[in-house]
Design an enzyme around this catalytic site. Structure first.
Site, short mmCIF file in Angstrom:
data_model
loop_
_atom_site.label_atom_id
_atom_site.label_comp_id
_atom_site.label_asym_id
_atom_site.label_seq_id
_atom_site.Cartn_x
_atom_site.Cartn_y
_atom_site.Cartn_z
N GLU A 2 -39.09 -67.44 82.00
CA GLU A 2 -37.69 -67.09 81.13
C GLU A 2 -36.00 -67.41 81.18
OE1 GLU A 2 -36.33 -65.93 76.30
OE2 GLU A 2 -38.11 -65.20 76.93
N GLU A 35 -29.36 -68.09 69.12
CA GLU A 35 -30.21 -67.14 68.52
C GLU A 35 -29.00 -66.21 67.41
OE1 GLU A 35 -33.20 -65.84 71.86
OE2 GLU A 35 -31.63 -64.88 72.51
#
Length: 373
Positions: free
Chosen positions: A152, A234
């Protein structure tokens, strides 16, 4: 569609994906409040997801043709734990929900990987705790569903509060016109985060630039596959007001349009340059790639390329150049890393735009004031 949620107890997970409730394609603005609600924009070219995977507080996003805005978010998560959500726009595949025409999954060893480009422009509210970040996924297989297990790659443009990426800081690097702190951790897959030392609200870059650094550090493999390129936020606390204003993704320069004949300038002038233009078009929108070749016997050091659109097209995003527009006239200027074009060499840049009625190719290309041939 059945919901599938990752429940790995990842206290510091940078981004967890979940399956999606797929909505209708967004034409006029669309509001999504479902936790895993999703819709497509630009004729399916991109997917927008609400993706509230780590909180029970309601989050709503308003989806436009170019991105989205978080309009409601009552999150209140501990800043030393996982975030509440990852509302994002993406190209590629995320839990079996794939955008159209992305060319993903794509092997890193494929030469096309070197041409994957992306850009984003964001807006931030004056309150809340969040990071604003790309989330780019790699898997050992050409996976289109489920959890990726390769790496990621996160690219943090901005963050507030005391939140930090997964793992620990392992270095600093200069990439894509910025300086980045590099963080590495593993949550069942490698998580490599690049945190910009001075925040920005926009960026354009080639995915290979960050991935090559991951390879050099031993955190990735050339045999893996790129599966999605996502940009979003986020949030830990609040989140309303976070917005992706524009997002673009291209591969192979740009996928050729059905009749991709290069556009070139006239023969008058010095004949010291040649320009080719290719585009990928959908209803109301397009991306384009411009390649400028120096046909003279001396190097070009610092360039600006002038051209005009015939049908009132409007630029909404760009990469590998700084582009300004006044009416139908545009000027593209080099960035700090691509200002030199050697004799016989070339440079390329791209942009995303909108059109209404027709989308003719630009004309009248001039390099530093000299007409191209």
């Amino acid at each position: 569609m059945k919901m599938r949620m990752i429940t790995a107890g990842l206290a510091l997970l940078g981004s967890v994906a979940a399956s999606l409730v797929v909505g209708q394609a967004a034409h006029a603005d669309t509001t999504i409040c479902e936790k895993y609600g999703a819709t497509t924009i630009q004729g399916g070219k991109y997917v927008v997801i609400n993706n509230v995977w780590g909180s029970d507080a309601q989050q709503c996003i308003n989806v436009t043709n170019n991105g989205f805005t978080v309009t409601q978010a009552g999150h209140n998560k501990a800043q030393n734990g996982a975030p509440a959500a990852y509302p994002a726009v993406y190209a590629g595949c995320h839990y079996a929900n794939c955008s159209s025409g992305s060319g993903l999954p794509l092997s890193v060893s494929n030469s096309q990987f070197n041409s994957v480009q992306t850009s984003v422009s964001m807006s931030y509210p004056g309150s809340g705790v969040y990071d604003a970040a790309y989330d780019i996924w790699f898997d050992p297989t050409p996976r289109t569903d489920g959890q990726n297990t390769g790496a990621e790659l996160m690219v943090w443009l901005n963050h507030t509060g005391s939140v930090q990426p997964v793992g620990s800081r392992v270095g600093t690097v200069n990439i894509a016109g910025g300086t980045w702190d590099v963080w590495f951790g593993n949550t069942g897959w490698n998580v490599v985060s690049y945190v910009r030392t001075s925040p920005t609200n926009s960026i354009s870059f080639a995915v290979r630039d960050f991935y090559n650094d991951m390879l050099n550090r031993g955190y990735a493999q050339r045999s893996w596959y790129l599966t999605s390129v996502q940009a979003g936020f986020e949030p830990w606390v609040g989140g309303a007001g976070l917005a992706v204003n524009n997002f673009s993704y291209s591969i192979g320069g740009v996928v050729q349009s059905p009749s991709p004949s290069p556009t070139q300038g006239g023969n008058n002038g010095g004949g010291a340059c040649r320009v080719s233009y290719s585009k990928n078009e959908w209803q109301g929108g397009f991306t384009a790639e411009v390649t400028v070749t120096n046909t003279s016997s001396s190097a070009v050091n610092g360039w600006n390329l002038g051209f005009s659109f015939p049908n009132n097209q409007q630029i909404t995003g760009y990469w590998n150049a700084d582009i300004s527009q006044s009416g139908s006239s545009l000027t593209a200027r080099n960035l700090s890393y691509n200002g030199s074009i050697p004799p016989g060499g070339n440079t390329s840049f791209g942009f995303q735009g909108t059109w209404n009625g027709s989308n003719g190719n630009p004309t009248g290309f001039t390099l530093n004031g000299t007409r191209c041939s």
